[in-house]
Design a protein around this motif. Structure first.
Motif, PDB file in Angstrom:
ATOM      1  N   UNK A 283       0.833  -1.219   0.000  1.00  0.00           N
ATOM      2  CA  UNK A 283       0.000   0.000   0.000  1.00  0.00           C
ATOM      3  C   UNK A 283       0.862   1.262   0.000  1.00  0.00           C
ATOM      4  N   UNK A 284       2.090   1.146   0.517  1.00  0.00           N
ATOM      5  CA  UNK A 284       3.031   2.273   0.370  1.00  0.00           C
ATOM      6  C   UNK A 284       3.371   2.460  -1.106  1.00  0.00           C
ATOM      7  N   UNK A 285       3.476   1.325  -1.800  1.00  0.00           N
ATOM      8  CA  UNK A 285       3.787   1.329  -3.239  1.00  0.00           C
ATOM      9  C   UNK A 285       2.725   2.124  -4.027  1.00  0.00           C
ATOM     10  N   UNK A 286       1.470   2.006  -3.608  1.00  0.00           N
ATOM     11  CA  UNK A 286       0.379   2.733  -4.271  1.00  0.00           C
ATOM     12  C   UNK A 286       0.648   4.242  -4.221  1.00  0.00           C
ATOM     13  N   UNK A 287       0.989   4.716  -3.025  1.00  0.00           N
ATOM     14  CA  UNK A 287       1.229   6.147  -2.846  1.00  0.00           C
ATOM     15  C   UNK A 287       2.491   6.581  -3.604  1.00  0.00           C
ATOM     16  N   UNK A 288       3.508   5.742  -3.554  1.00  0.00           N
ATOM     17  CA  UNK A 288       4.735   6.065  -4.281  1.00  0.00           C
ATOM     18  C   UNK A 288       4.468   6.217  -5.778  1.00  0.00           C
ATOM     19  N   UNK A 289       3.508   5.442  -6.277  1.00  0.00           N
ATOM     20  CA  UNK A 289       3.168   5.523  -7.704  1.00  0.00           C
ATOM     21  C   UNK A 289       2.676   6.906  -8.087  1.00  0.00           C
ATOM     22  N   UNK A 290       1.892   7.513  -7.216  1.00  0.00           N
ATOM     23  CA  UNK A 290       1.385   8.855  -7.522  1.00  0.00           C
ATOM     24  C   UNK A 290       2.538   9.863  -7.591  1.00  0.00           C
ATOM     25  N   UNK A 291       3.461   9.786  -6.645  1.00  0.00           N
ATOM     26  CA  UNK A 291       4.572  10.754  -6.646  1.00  0.00           C
ATOM     27  C   UNK A 291       5.477  10.572  -7.864  1.00  0.00           C
ATOM     28  N   UNK A 292       5.711   9.318  -8.242  1.00  0.00           N
ATOM     29  CA  UNK A 292       6.570   9.096  -9.410  1.00  0.00           C
ATOM     30  C   UNK A 292       5.870   9.546 -10.696  1.00  0.00           C
ATOM     31  N   UNK A 293       4.558   9.388 -10.745  1.00  0.00           N
ATOM     32  CA  UNK A 293       3.824   9.859 -11.931  1.00  0.00           C
ATOM     33  C   UNK A 293       3.840  11.388 -11.986  1.00  0.00           C
ATOM     34  N   UNK A 294       3.796  12.020 -10.832  1.00  0.00           N
ATOM     35  CA  UNK A 294       3.930  13.490 -10.821  1.00  0.00           C
ATOM     36  C   UNK A 294       5.293  13.887 -11.385  1.00  0.00           C
TER      37      UNK A 294
END
Ligand code: NCD
Length: 305
Positions: A283-294
Motif C-alpha cells: 500500500x506504500x507502493x500505491x502512494x509512491x506511484x502517484x509521486x513518481x507519476x507526478x
C-alpha cells in the motif's frame, strides 16, 4: 517527442532524478501545486484500472493541471471501430500529454506516431508497464536505500505479468542483483526476457516452483496476480490461480528485512492477514506511484520547478 513506452528509455541517471523529484514533492507539495497550471492530461484506458488511472489523475490535479479521458474502450469511438492512431490524433488536439492503457502489446508505441504530444504507456497487454516500475523503484529505494546487492524473488504469473517484465529490465542495470523466478511451469518468464535481459547482463537467476523453499534468501518478494484476462481458457486459469498464497506462516520464513511488494490488485495471492506485517509494502507502493507519476509528468512536459 518525450514519451515513456519502455522503462529502458530512461537512463539510470534519469531514474535517479525522477526519484529525487518525487522525494522533493513528498517533502514540499506546495512547491508543485501550480506547476502544471493550464495543462491537460488525457487518460485513455481501453482496459480496467483503479490505481494507474486514478493515480495519474490525482498526480495531474496535485500539479495544478486538469484531466480528461475515458476509462473503458466501450465508452470511446473504439467501439465504433476507430483505430488507436486516429483516437490519439484526436485526443492530441485536446490534451498536452496522454497516458494510455491498451490490451494490445505495442498500442502505446503506435500512439506515439500520431499523438503529437507525449504518450505514456500505462500498460500494454502482457508486455510492459513502465510507470508501475517507477512506483516499484521508489518503493525499493525508500525501503532499501538503493538498488544494489538485492536478491529479488518474483512470484506468480511471470509470463503475462507486464509489471514483472518492466521491473526485471529496470533492475538488470544495477550491481549485485539476483533474480529468483518463482512460478508454475506454464507461467515462467518469457524466453526473450531471459535471453535478452537477464542472461545478456550476466545476472544470476534461478527458475523455481517453491515459494517456501526460497523465502529465506529474499530481500524483496514481488508477488503478482495470475492474469486471468490473458488466458486462452478458463480451465487453465482456475487450475493455476491459487498456486501461491502468501500467508503469515510463510512470512515467518522470510528475513526481518524482507520487503513484500505487489502491483495490486490482489486477488488471493496475499492473505489479508499479511497486511499488518511491517514488511508488507504494497500500500506504500500505491502512494509512491502517484509521486513518481507526478515527477514523470513534469519531466515529459519539461516543466521546471
Ligand atoms: C497491474 C497491471 O495492470 O498490470 N496493475 C497495476 O497497474 N497496478 C497488475 C495487475 O493487473 O495484476
Amino acid at each position: 517527442m518525450n514519451n515513456l513506452i519502455d522503462i529502458m528509455q530512461l537512463s539510470v541517471e534519469e531514474i535517479d532524478k525522477l526519484i529525487e523529484t518525487a522525494l522533493d514533492i513528498i517533502d514540499n507539495p506546495e512547491k508543485y501545486a501550480e506547476a502544471c497550471h493550464g495543462k491537460k492530461l488525457a487518460t485513455l484506458f481501453f482496459e480496467p484500472s483503479t490505481r494507474t488511472r486514478l493515480s495519474f489523475e490525482a498526480a495531474m490535479y496535485e500539479l495544478g493541471g486538469n484531466v480528461l479521458g475515458f476509462s473503458a474502450a466501450n465508452s470511446s469511438s473504439a467501439a465504433k471501430g476507430e483505430s488507436v492512431a486516429d483516437t490519439v490524433r484526436t485526443v492530441g488536439c485536446y490534451a498536452d500529454i496522454i497516458a494510455m492503457r491498451h490490451p494490445k502489446e505495442g498500442a502505446p508505441l503506435v500512439a506515439t506516431r500520431t499523438a503529437g504530444v507525449p504518450v505514456i504507456n500505462a500498460g500494454d497487454g502482457g508486455h510492459n508497464h513502465p510507470t508501475q516500475t517507477l512506483a516499484d523503484l521508489l518503493t525499493i529505494y525508500r525501503e532499501k536505500g538503493g538498488f544494489e546487492n538485492l536478491t529479488i524473488g518474483l512470484c506468480g504469473d511471470l509470463k503475462f505479468g507486464r509489471t514483472v517484465h518492466s521491473l526485471i529490465s529496470a533492475m538488470s542495470r544495477y550491481k549485485g542483483i539476483k533474480f529468483v523466478l518463482i512460478s508454475p511451469e506454464e507461467l515462467k518468464v518469457p524466453k526473450y526476457i531471459i535471453s535478452d535481459v537477464i542472461e545478456k547482463n550476466n545476472i544470476p537467476y534461478e527458475e523455481v516452483t517453491s515459494l517456501e523453499e526460497n523465502m529465506p534468501k529474499l530481500d524483496i518478494l514481488y508477488m503478482t496476480r495470475v492474469q486471468r484476462e490473458r488466458f486462452f481458457n478458463e480451465a487453465d486459469y482456475l487450475r493455476l490461480k491459487d498456486t501461491y498464497v502468501l500467508t503469515p506462516d510463510k512470512m515467518k520464513l522470510g528475513k526481518d528485512s524482507l520487503s513484500v511488494l505487489h502491483p495490486l490488485p490482489r486477488v488471493n495471492e496475499i492473505s489479508v492477514a499479511v497486511d499488518d506485517d511491517p514488511r508488507a509494502c504494497y500500500f506504500k507502493q500505491v502512494l509512491n506511484g502517484k509521486y513518481m507519476r507526478m515527477a514523470l509528468i513534469l519531466k515529459l512536459l519539461e516543466v521546471e520547478v
